[in-house]
Design a protein around this motif. Sequence first.
Motif, PDB file in Angstrom:
ATOM      1  N   ARG A   1      63.265  10.035  55.347  1.00  0.00           N
ATOM      2  CA  ARG A   1      62.945   8.754  54.708  1.00  0.00           C
ATOM      3  C   ARG A   1      62.202   7.846  55.682  1.00  0.00           C
ATOM      4  NH1 ARG A   1      68.121   9.223  56.329  1.00  0.00           N
ATOM      5  NH2 ARG A   1      69.064   7.541  57.548  1.00  0.00           N
ATOM      6  N   ASP A   2      61.687   6.751  55.148  1.00  0.00           N
ATOM      7  CA  ASP A   2      61.136   5.692  55.974  1.00  0.00           C
ATOM      8  C   ASP A   2      62.288   4.845  56.511  1.00  0.00           C
ATOM      9  OD1 ASP A   2      58.521   6.521  55.361  1.00  0.00           O
ATOM     10  OD2 ASP A   2      58.530   5.330  53.520  1.00  0.00           O
ATOM     11  N   GLY A   3      61.966   3.921  57.381  1.00  0.00           N
ATOM     12  CA  GLY A   3      62.996   3.035  57.897  1.00  0.00           C
ATOM     13  C   GLY A   3      63.243   3.258  59.369  1.00  0.00           C
ATOM     14  N   PRO A   4      63.850   2.276  60.020  1.00  0.00           N
ATOM     15  CA  PRO A   4      64.071   2.362  61.469  1.00  0.00           C
ATOM     16  C   PRO A   4      65.096   3.426  61.828  1.00  0.00           C
ATOM     17  CG  PRO A   4      65.223   0.465  60.551  1.00  0.00           C
ATOM     18  CD  PRO A   4      64.376   1.016  59.438  1.00  0.00           C
ATOM     19  N   GLU A   5      64.965   3.963  63.040  1.00  0.00           N
ATOM     20  CA  GLU A   5      65.951   4.884  63.578  1.00  0.00           C
ATOM     21  C   GLU A   5      67.137   4.070  64.092  1.00  0.00           C
ATOM     22  OE1 GLU A   5      65.784   8.071  63.445  1.00  0.00           O
ATOM     23  OE2 GLU A   5      63.668   8.570  63.150  1.00  0.00           O
ATOM     24  N   THR A   6      68.357   4.544  63.806  1.00  0.00           N
ATOM     25  CA  THR A   6      69.550   3.803  64.221  1.00  0.00           C
ATOM     26  C   THR A   6      70.452   4.589  65.147  1.00  0.00           C
ATOM     27  OG1 THR A   6      70.744   4.541  62.246  1.00  0.00           O
ATOM     28  CG2 THR A   6      69.560   2.449  62.087  1.00  0.00           C
ATOM     29  N   GLY A   7      70.133   5.848  65.425  1.00  0.00           N
ATOM     30  CA  GLY A   7      71.002   6.674  66.258  1.00  0.00           C
ATOM     31  C   GLY A   7      70.412   6.944  67.617  1.00  0.00           C
ATOM     32  N   PRO A   8      71.170   7.628  68.471  1.00  0.00           N
ATOM     33  CA  PRO A   8      70.683   7.944  69.826  1.00  0.00           C
ATOM     34  C   PRO A   8      69.593   9.003  69.845  1.00  0.00           C
ATOM     35  CG  PRO A   8      72.811   8.968  69.444  1.00  0.00           C
ATOM     36  CD  PRO A   8      72.558   8.078  68.272  1.00  0.00           C
ATOM     37  N   VAL A   9      69.455   9.763  68.769  1.00  0.00           N
ATOM     38  CA  VAL A   9      68.416  10.775  68.644  1.00  0.00           C
ATOM     39  C   VAL A   9      67.813  10.614  67.254  1.00  0.00           C
ATOM     40  CG1 VAL A   9      67.874  13.241  68.786  1.00  0.00           C
ATOM     41  CG2 VAL A   9      69.780  12.311  70.113  1.00  0.00           C
ATOM     42  N   ARG A  10      66.511  10.799  67.129  1.00  0.00           N
ATOM     43  CA  ARG A  10      65.860  10.515  65.861  1.00  0.00           C
ATOM     44  C   ARG A  10      66.300  11.508  64.779  1.00  0.00           C
ATOM     45  NH1 ARG A  10      59.849  11.953  68.149  1.00  0.00           N
ATOM     46  NH2 ARG A  10      59.899  14.227  67.834  1.00  0.00           N
ATOM     47  N   ARG A  11      66.191  11.066  63.530  1.00  0.00           N
ATOM     48  CA  ARG A  11      66.698  11.844  62.399  1.00  0.00           C
ATOM     49  C   ARG A  11      66.021  13.198  62.283  1.00  0.00           C
ATOM     50  NH1 ARG A  11      66.143   6.554  60.170  1.00  0.00           N
ATOM     51  NH2 ARG A  11      64.130   7.124  59.263  1.00  0.00           N
ATOM     52  N   SER A  12      64.729  13.266  62.467  1.00  0.00           N
ATOM     53  CA  SER A  12      64.023  14.541  62.323  1.00  0.00           C
ATOM     54  C   SER A  12      64.497  15.552  63.356  1.00  0.00           C
ATOM     55  CB  SER A  12      62.512  14.332  62.452  1.00  0.00           C
ATOM     56  OG  SER A  12      62.171  13.805  63.732  1.00  0.00           O
ATOM     57  N   THR A  13      64.918  15.076  64.520  1.00  0.00           N
ATOM     58  CA  THR A  13      65.427  15.975  65.551  1.00  0.00           C
ATOM     59  C   THR A  13      66.786  16.539  65.149  1.00  0.00           C
ATOM     60  OG1 THR A  13      64.207  14.819  67.282  1.00  0.00           O
ATOM     61  CG2 THR A  13      66.109  16.110  67.976  1.00  0.00           C
ATOM     62  N   VAL A  14      67.641  15.716  64.567  1.00  0.00           N
ATOM     63  CA  VAL A  14      68.931  16.207  64.072  1.00  0.00           C
ATOM     64  C   VAL A  14      68.709  17.288  63.018  1.00  0.00           C
ATOM     65  CG1 VAL A  14      71.062  15.591  62.871  1.00  0.00           C
ATOM     66  CG2 VAL A  14      70.100  14.039  64.592  1.00  0.00           C
ATOM     67  N   ARG A  15      67.768  17.073  62.118  1.00  0.00           N
ATOM     68  CA  ARG A  15      67.496  18.069  61.071  1.00  0.00           C
ATOM     69  C   ARG A  15      66.967  19.376  61.664  1.00  0.00           C
ATOM     70  NH1 ARG A  15      65.280  13.381  58.624  1.00  0.00           N
ATOM     71  NH2 ARG A  15      63.146  14.136  58.903  1.00  0.00           N
ATOM     72  N   GLU A  16      66.353  19.282  62.826  1.00  0.00           N
ATOM     73  CA  GLU A  16      65.826  20.472  63.498  1.00  0.00           C
ATOM     74  C   GLU A  16      66.942  21.427  63.909  1.00  0.00           C
ATOM     75  OE1 GLU A  16      62.521  21.223  67.058  1.00  0.00           O
ATOM     76  OE2 GLU A  16      63.063  19.196  66.426  1.00  0.00           O
ATOM     77  N   MET A  17      68.156  20.901  64.056  1.00  0.00           N
ATOM     78  CA  MET A  17      69.281  21.747  64.436  1.00  0.00           C
ATOM     79  C   MET A  17      69.588  22.803  63.370  1.00  0.00           C
ATOM     80  SD  MET A  17      71.758  18.749  65.949  1.00  0.00           S
ATOM     81  CE  MET A  17      73.067  19.830  66.548  1.00  0.00           C
ATOM     82  N   ALA A  18      69.080  22.613  62.165  1.00  0.00           N
ATOM     83  CA  ALA A  18      69.311  23.562  61.071  1.00  0.00           C
ATOM     84  C   ALA A  18      68.272  24.680  61.035  1.00  0.00           C
ATOM     85  CB  ALA A  18      69.310  22.826  59.735  1.00  0.00           C
ATOM     86  N   GLN A  19      67.311  24.670  61.945  1.00  0.00           N
ATOM     87  CA  GLN A  19      66.255  25.681  61.939  1.00  0.00           C
ATOM     88  C   GLN A  19      66.708  26.916  62.703  1.00  0.00           C
ATOM     89  OE1 GLN A  19      62.667  23.933  63.454  1.00  0.00           O
ATOM     90  NE2 GLN A  19      62.627  22.297  61.922  1.00  0.00           N
ATOM     91  N   GLY A  20      66.835  28.044  61.998  1.00  0.00           N
ATOM     92  CA  GLY A  20      67.322  29.272  62.611  1.00  0.00           C
ATOM     93  C   GLY A  20      66.213  30.166  63.120  1.00  0.00           C
ATOM     94  N   LEU A  21      66.564  31.043  64.058  1.00  0.00           N
ATOM     95  CA  LEU A  21      65.604  31.997  64.613  1.00  0.00           C
ATOM     96  C   LEU A  21      66.340  33.303  64.906  1.00  0.00           C
ATOM     97  CD1 LEU A  21      62.611  32.209  65.581  1.00  0.00           C
ATOM     98  CD2 LEU A  21      63.436  31.705  67.865  1.00  0.00           C
TER      99      LEU A  21
END
Length: 513
Positions: free
Chosen positions: A290-310
């Motif tokens: 979504r749009d909007g300011p980041e509120t956590g210590p790590v950005r939202r897109s980076t957290v979602r990256e944790m779901a990317q498997g290899l």
Amino acid sequence: MARKLILAAVLTAALTSGAPILAQAQPATTAAPAAEWDSVLAGLDQSFAQWAEQAHAPGVVWGVVHQGRLVHVGVYGVRDFDARRPVDADSLFRIASMSKAFTALAVLKLRDEGRLSLDAPAEDYVPELRGLAYPTADSPKIRVRDLLNHTAGFVEDNPWGDRQQVMSEAELTALLRQGVPFAHVPGTRYEYSNLGYALLGRIITNVSGRPYKDYIEAEIMHSLGMASSGYDIFESDNARRAIGYRWENDAHQREPDLIHGTFGAMGGVQTSANDYARWIAFLLSAWPPRDGPETGPVRRSTVREMAQGLNFASPRSRQRPDGTPCPGSSAYGMGLFAIQDCELGAYLAHSGGYPGYGSYMLVVPDRDLGLFAFSSRTYNAPVQPLTEAALTLVRSGLAPVRDEPPTEMLAAAYADAQAVWRAGDILAVEDRLAMNVLLDRSAENWRTMLSGLRDQAGACDLGSAVRPAGRMTGLFTWSCERGVINGRVNLAPTTPVTLQAITLRFTPNTPGS
């Protein structure tokens, strides 16, 4: 001697009770009445208590996070058999391999800061790896990404790795200099490796210039308000600790307290239910994009990256912990397993097993729902009761899929589909059609098709909303006099955006309906 466990009071916080907000909650469907939650949660507490007793768990705590709030905490048993202090929401448990998610996110945070590359050879940050003897002449070097995804080629090492918590930095250096054998060529196969995550801890230390413990506690845990969480159990309040035990020879035996060491990066975190709920809420707050300011210590897109498997996983028939077949797939992302379930949908999960402890967590982003449970018995991960609890909440309707509003362009495409139906003519929106539409079916044939469908369906109610299947694709259902129209609209990858397809399918009413 058998010891009677104490069933402590269950702490319930209904959605409307003013429970503390743990992360910025996103708009969701209207919450169910508190009474409905209370009824379902009471049943879950009973199930957890039965499981804990049957599993000979000295102490257990479990929690439910929904829409940014810790809505429920349940507890069972005692923190230690000597003082017989009951477990509560502030009792401290080691969470074993659930620690890996903190390590993975710290690595990603350093990547975001431009201080390392996931695709760089790990030896760039851990020089001792330069002397490894790779299994074949054409083996690629281990990348940082391979360590995150458990594709570095190391052997599965749970029995050995769980006992390396106390290994010092000097001892890890000596181990690497002696050489580490490979089970596979790096980058070709998934195999779970605690050693790999210990190496990630070394990378965090070397790149950040601080011990990985200090970096993760300061940059992630404390930033989220997890003031009681950390790696060195001897720095914590001993009276709050849930002491770890093993069940052996029909009795509880105290496990030794493991000091903090280099393998803590793979399994050394100690936390409480109140603290860990903040972590769960933070993970969930990364969805939806979504749009909007980041509120956590790590950005939202980076957290979602944790779901990317290899790990080269493919869809297969999975079984739930109770043995129920459930078609789906799974892959190891970065510190979390990414799982597709036939009923829960997409969720992230991880278990933990450790001398004296067992744990499990799962988050279902599309439902803004997270659950976790900690146990103070060796390798006693509460996977089955926690999975059953998640299924119960979903089946009860208390955690529906989050409503996703359509984008403006998708809403306009749906309006076009409605206009075409009302006019009986695709040329009603000719100026918005992609170039393929009239090549795929002539305007005359569109009119013939629409006329036939209108005759079959009769009068239709076009008032239902479009259901997004993405930012540029939507599904819809129209109730009609003699059946149902199921439809789909797809936009083309053009600027300005154009309509590449409208699909309509009529299903007649069954006799007597």
